[in-house]
Design a protein around this motif. Structure first.
Motif, short mmCIF file in Angstrom:
data_model
loop_
_atom_site.label_atom_id
_atom_site.label_comp_id
_atom_site.label_asym_id
_atom_site.label_seq_id
_atom_site.Cartn_x
_atom_site.Cartn_y
_atom_site.Cartn_z
N TYR A 29 5.17 3.65 -13.69
CA TYR A 29 4.50 4.40 -12.36
C TYR A 29 3.23 4.11 -12.59
CZ TYR A 29 8.97 6.71 -11.79
OH TYR A 29 10.45 6.90 -11.43
N PRO A 30 2.30 4.35 -11.47
CA PRO A 30 0.89 4.33 -11.56
C PRO A 30 0.31 5.24 -12.58
CG PRO A 30 1.64 4.34 -9.20
CD PRO A 30 2.87 4.80 -10.03
N GLY A 31 -0.82 4.78 -13.16
CA GLY A 31 -1.18 5.45 -14.43
C GLY A 31 -1.01 5.15 -15.89
N GLY A 83 10.88 -5.38 -15.89
CA GLY A 83 11.18 -6.72 -15.66
C GLY A 83 10.40 -7.52 -14.58
N GLN A 84 10.13 -6.50 -13.41
CA GLN A 84 9.39 -6.95 -12.23
C GLN A 84 7.98 -7.22 -12.86
OE1 GLN A 84 10.05 -3.86 -9.63
NE2 GLN A 84 11.50 -4.99 -8.42
N LEU A 85 7.30 -6.46 -13.47
CA LEU A 85 5.92 -6.46 -13.97
C LEU A 85 5.97 -7.65 -14.98
CD1 LEU A 85 3.55 -3.98 -14.72
CD2 LEU A 85 4.06 -5.44 -16.91
N VAL A 88 -2.80 -4.02 -12.58
CA VAL A 88 -1.53 -4.41 -11.55
C VAL A 88 -1.32 -3.36 -10.61
CG1 VAL A 88 0.93 -4.90 -11.68
CG2 VAL A 88 -0.40 -5.53 -13.63
N TYR A 89 -1.72 -4.00 -9.47
CA TYR A 89 -1.40 -3.02 -8.17
C TYR A 89 -0.10 -3.29 -7.74
CZ TYR A 89 -6.70 -2.77 -8.16
OH TYR A 89 -8.10 -2.46 -8.85
N ILE A 90 0.50 -2.06 -7.31
CA ILE A 90 1.67 -1.86 -6.76
C ILE A 90 1.87 -1.18 -5.38
CG2 ILE A 90 2.97 -2.23 -9.12
CD1 ILE A 90 3.48 0.74 -8.65
N LYS A 137 -1.52 2.33 -7.92
CA LYS A 137 -1.26 2.29 -6.71
C LYS A 137 -2.21 1.37 -5.81
CE LYS A 137 1.81 4.03 -3.41
NZ LYS A 137 3.09 3.78 -3.46
N ASN A 138 -1.65 0.54 -4.95
CA ASN A 138 -2.49 -0.36 -4.10
C ASN A 138 -2.89 0.70 -2.80
OD1 ASN A 138 -3.83 -2.34 -2.95
ND2 ASN A 138 -2.05 -3.56 -2.47
N GLU A 139 -4.01 1.23 -2.78
CA GLU A 139 -4.35 2.11 -1.86
C GLU A 139 -4.91 1.27 -0.67
OE1 GLU A 139 -3.64 5.45 -1.73
OE2 GLU A 139 -2.96 5.55 -4.01
#
Length: 82
Positions: free
Chosen positions: A54-56, A15-17, A5-7, A71-73
Protein backbone atom coordinates in the motif's frame (compact mmCIF):
# COMPACT_ATOMS: atom_id res chain seq x y z
CA UNK A 1 19.42 4.14 -4.14
CA UNK A 2 15.99 5.51 -3.16
CA UNK A 3 13.17 5.55 -5.69
CA UNK A 4 9.48 6.41 -5.67
CA UNK A 5 6.97 4.06 -7.30
CA UNK A 6 3.68 5.76 -8.13
CA UNK A 7 0.57 3.59 -8.31
CA UNK A 8 -2.91 4.40 -9.60
CA UNK A 9 -4.75 1.71 -7.62
CA UNK A 10 -5.12 1.24 -3.86
CA UNK A 11 -2.25 -1.26 -3.79
CA UNK A 12 0.31 -3.10 -5.93
CA UNK A 13 1.37 -6.71 -5.42
CA UNK A 14 5.00 -7.54 -4.77
CA UNK A 15 5.21 -9.45 -8.06
CA UNK A 16 3.80 -6.47 -9.97
CA UNK A 17 6.25 -4.12 -8.27
CA UNK A 18 9.23 -6.34 -9.14
CA UNK A 19 8.16 -6.29 -12.79
CA UNK A 20 7.37 -2.56 -12.71
CA UNK A 21 10.89 -1.66 -11.53
CA UNK A 22 12.46 -4.09 -14.05
CA UNK A 23 13.89 -6.51 -11.50
CA UNK A 24 12.16 -9.38 -13.31
CA UNK A 25 11.00 -9.56 -16.92
CA UNK A 26 7.78 -11.52 -16.39
CA UNK A 27 5.34 -12.17 -13.59
CA UNK A 28 6.23 -15.85 -13.67
CA UNK A 29 9.74 -15.08 -12.46
CA UNK A 30 8.49 -13.51 -9.21
CA UNK A 31 8.20 -16.78 -7.27
CA UNK A 32 11.73 -17.82 -8.25
CA UNK A 33 13.19 -14.37 -7.50
CA UNK A 34 11.59 -14.25 -4.05
CA UNK A 35 12.94 -17.73 -3.23
CA UNK A 36 16.49 -16.61 -4.11
CA UNK A 37 16.60 -13.05 -2.71
CA UNK A 38 15.52 -11.50 0.59
CA UNK A 39 13.07 -8.70 -0.18
CA UNK A 40 11.99 -6.51 2.74
CA UNK A 41 8.68 -4.68 2.99
CA UNK A 42 8.70 -2.17 5.84
CA UNK A 43 11.77 -3.95 7.26
CA UNK A 44 10.12 -7.40 7.29
CA UNK A 45 11.21 -10.23 5.00
CA UNK A 46 8.54 -11.10 2.43
CA UNK A 47 8.46 -13.97 -0.06
CA UNK A 48 4.81 -13.92 -1.24
CA UNK A 49 4.48 -12.52 -4.75
CA UNK A 50 0.83 -11.67 -4.09
CA UNK A 51 1.60 -9.59 -0.99
CA UNK A 52 -0.31 -6.31 -1.27
CA UNK A 53 1.81 -3.20 -0.90
CA UNK A 54 0.00 0.00 0.00
CA UNK A 55 1.04 3.65 -0.38
CA UNK A 56 3.44 4.64 2.37
CA UNK A 57 5.26 1.31 2.31
CA UNK A 58 8.99 0.91 1.79
CA UNK A 59 10.37 -2.01 -0.24
CA UNK A 60 14.06 -2.93 -0.12
CA UNK A 61 15.29 -5.07 -3.01
CA UNK A 62 18.86 -6.44 -2.84
CA UNK A 63 21.25 -4.82 -5.34
CA UNK A 64 18.37 -2.74 -6.77
CA UNK A 65 17.60 -0.17 -4.08
CA UNK A 66 14.87 1.07 -1.81
CA UNK A 67 11.46 1.87 -3.26
CA UNK A 68 8.78 4.02 -1.66
CA UNK A 69 5.22 3.37 -2.83
CA UNK A 70 3.01 6.43 -3.27
CA UNK A 71 -0.45 7.01 -4.67
CA UNK A 72 -0.41 8.76 -8.04
CA UNK A 73 -2.45 11.84 -7.16
CA UNK A 74 -3.81 13.51 -10.24
CA UNK A 75 -4.47 17.21 -10.12
CA UNK A 76 -7.92 17.88 -8.79
CA UNK A 77 -10.22 19.26 -11.43
CA UNK A 78 -12.30 22.37 -10.86
CA UNK A 79 -15.66 20.63 -11.09
CA UNK A 80 -17.81 19.40 -13.94
CA UNK A 81 -17.58 20.94 -17.40
CA UNK A 82 -20.81 22.69 -18.36
Amino acid sequence: MKNIVYIDDDFITLGQLLKHVNVISSGGMAKWYLSEYAVLIDNEKENRRGKKIYPGSMVEIPDEGTFFVQKNEEKADNGPIS
